[in-house]
Motif scaffolding. Structure first.
Motif, PDB file in Angstrom:
ATOM      1  N   LEU A  23       0.838  -1.204   0.000  1.00 16.44           N
ATOM      2  CA  LEU A  23       0.000   0.000   0.000  1.00 16.44           C
ATOM      3  C   LEU A  23       0.868   1.247   0.000  1.00 16.44           C
ATOM      4  N   ARG A  24       0.258   2.386  -0.194  1.00 19.63           N
ATOM      5  CA  ARG A  24       0.980   3.666  -0.263  1.00 19.63           C
ATOM      6  C   ARG A  24       1.087   4.311   1.121  1.00 19.63           C
ATOM      7  N   ILE A  25       1.425   3.487   2.134  1.00 27.93           N
ATOM      8  CA  ILE A  25       1.558   3.991   3.507  1.00 27.93           C
ATOM      9  C   ILE A  25       2.858   4.773   3.698  1.00 27.93           C
ATOM     10  N   PRO A  26       3.999   4.310   3.169  1.00 28.41           N
ATOM     11  CA  PRO A  26       5.223   5.128   3.301  1.00 28.41           C
ATOM     12  C   PRO A  26       5.080   6.520   2.675  1.00 28.41           C
ATOM     13  N   GLN A  27       4.397   6.592   1.526  1.00 24.03           N
ATOM     14  CA  GLN A  27       4.175   7.893   0.881  1.00 24.03           C
ATOM     15  C   GLN A  27       3.312   8.786   1.772  1.00 24.03           C
ATOM     16  N   LEU A  28       2.348   8.182   2.468  1.00 22.62           N
ATOM     17  CA  LEU A  28       1.500   8.942   3.391  1.00 22.62           C
ATOM     18  C   LEU A  28       2.352   9.553   4.494  1.00 22.62           C
ATOM     19  N   ALA A  29       3.201   8.745   5.101  1.00 24.22           N
ATOM     20  CA  ALA A  29       4.052   9.244   6.185  1.00 24.22           C
ATOM     21  C   ALA A  29       4.968  10.366   5.701  1.00 24.22           C
ATOM     22  N   GLY A  46       3.042  19.785   5.745  1.00 28.37           N
ATOM     23  CA  GLY A  46       2.558  20.423   6.967  1.00 28.37           C
ATOM     24  C   GLY A  46       1.182  19.936   7.387  1.00 28.37           C
ATOM     25  N   ILE A  47       0.935  18.646   7.288  1.00 32.41           N
ATOM     26  CA  ILE A  47      -0.364  18.066   7.636  1.00 32.41           C
ATOM     27  C   ILE A  47      -0.533  18.054   9.151  1.00 32.41           C
ATOM     28  N   THR A  48      -1.687  18.540   9.627  1.00 31.89           N
ATOM     29  CA  THR A  48      -1.979  18.533  11.063  1.00 31.89           C
ATOM     30  C   THR A  48      -3.076  17.542  11.437  1.00 31.89           C
ATOM     31  N   GLN A 100       1.271   3.597  13.068  1.00 32.30           N
ATOM     32  CA  GLN A 100       2.436   4.113  12.346  1.00 32.30           C
ATOM     33  C   GLN A 100       2.601   5.619  12.521  1.00 32.30           C
ATOM     34  N   LEU A 101       1.481   6.343  12.502  1.00 31.95           N
ATOM     35  CA  LEU A 101       1.555   7.803  12.595  1.00 31.95           C
ATOM     36  C   LEU A 101       1.632   8.275  14.031  1.00 31.95           C
ATOM     37  N   ASP A 102       1.167   7.418  14.961  1.00 36.55           N
ATOM     38  CA  ASP A 102       1.235   7.644  16.399  1.00 36.55           C
ATOM     39  C   ASP A 102       0.763   9.051  16.758  1.00 36.55           C
ATOM     40  N   THR A 103       1.637   9.895  17.290  1.00 37.36           N
ATOM     41  CA  THR A 103       1.218  11.220  17.765  1.00 37.36           C
ATOM     42  C   THR A 103       1.677  12.340  16.837  1.00 37.36           C
ATOM     43  N   ARG A 104       2.087  12.009  15.631  1.00 32.13           N
ATOM     44  CA  ARG A 104       2.588  13.034  14.717  1.00 32.13           C
ATOM     45  C   ARG A 104       1.509  14.013  14.284  1.00 32.13           C
ATOM     46  N   VAL A 105       0.265  13.529  14.165  1.00 26.06           N
ATOM     47  CA  VAL A 105      -0.855  14.359  13.720  1.00 26.06           C
ATOM     48  C   VAL A 105      -2.106  13.950  14.491  1.00 26.06           C
ATOM     49  N   THR A 106      -3.140  14.760  14.387  1.00 21.50           N
ATOM     50  CA  THR A 106      -4.441  14.384  14.930  1.00 21.50           C
ATOM     51  C   THR A 106      -5.081  13.414  13.948  1.00 21.50           C
ATOM     52  N   LEU A 107      -5.533  12.279  14.458  1.00 18.51           N
ATOM     53  CA  LEU A 107      -6.180  11.277  13.624  1.00 18.51           C
ATOM     54  C   LEU A 107      -7.675  11.262  13.904  1.00 18.51           C
TER      55      LEU A 107
END
Length: 197
Positions: free
Chosen positions: A122-128, A135-137, A159-166
């Protein structure tokens, strides 16, 4: 190839489209032939053009006719919010509802042990990588309410953990439902009532 076998081949190909079986395909082909000048010829020309020019957006994975799609090029769209969808049909369903004015990220599927689809498919690495670069929040996980969709959402959240609001879509999307089959009101209600993961 004789005229009859060319028509049979067209019927056979049309029958492979979603929602069309052999009988529906025959009716569609007969209608196209009857309306050759108005439908068949323009359809054939449009299909040839799409076959020649269609390509995935290098940024989000949407389908367009340029390396970067119109949505990614649109400077009026919100840049801090990214809506993650399973496939292009889901992106188009969100756009059809006209309730989201941010950017998208198409995964290209969902995790599925049964189908042998892992994170590397999947395109998960590209997402990260897009998070910091753009500058995604906030990341909205607009994945189908299926077991595979929920598994994928949890994996991405880890994978994204606390980097952004999910957040994820909330009410309105039935369990087992798929975005492409929902009406605009349901998609709108689900997007507006999204909740943190």
């Amino acid at each position: 190839m004789s005229n009859r076998s060319a028509i049979d081949e067209l019927v056979s190909l049309m029958a492979k489209l979603p929602g069309l079986g052999p009988r529906s395909a025959r009716r569609a082909v007969l209608h196209l032939i009857a309306k050759r000048g108005v439908l068949l010829t323009p359809l054939a020309e449009a299909m040839a053009e799409v076959a020649r020019t269609a390509r995935p957006c290098l940024n989000c994975g949407n389908v367009g006719t340029a390396d970067i799609c119109e949505i990614c090029e649109d400077e009026t769209r919100a840049t801090g919010v990214l809506c993650v969808v399973e496939d292009v049909a889901d992106l188009w369903a969100m756009e059809r509802a006209r309730v989201f004015r941010g950017r998208y990220h198409v995964l290209g599927g969902t995790l599925s042990a049964l189908d042998g689809v892992g994170p590397e498919d999947l395109r998960i690495p590209q997402l990260a990588s897009r998070l910091d670069a753009e500058g995604i929040t906030e990341v909205i996980l607009a994945l189908n309410a299926t077991v595979d969709g929920q598994t994928t959402a949890h994996y991405i959240a880890d994978q994204l953990d606390t980097r952004v609001t999910l957040s994820s879509l909330a009410q309105g999307v039935p369990i087992g439902g798929e975005l492409d089959y929902l009406d605009d009101g349901t998609i709108s209600a689900a997007l507006n009532a999204r909740k943190p993961l």
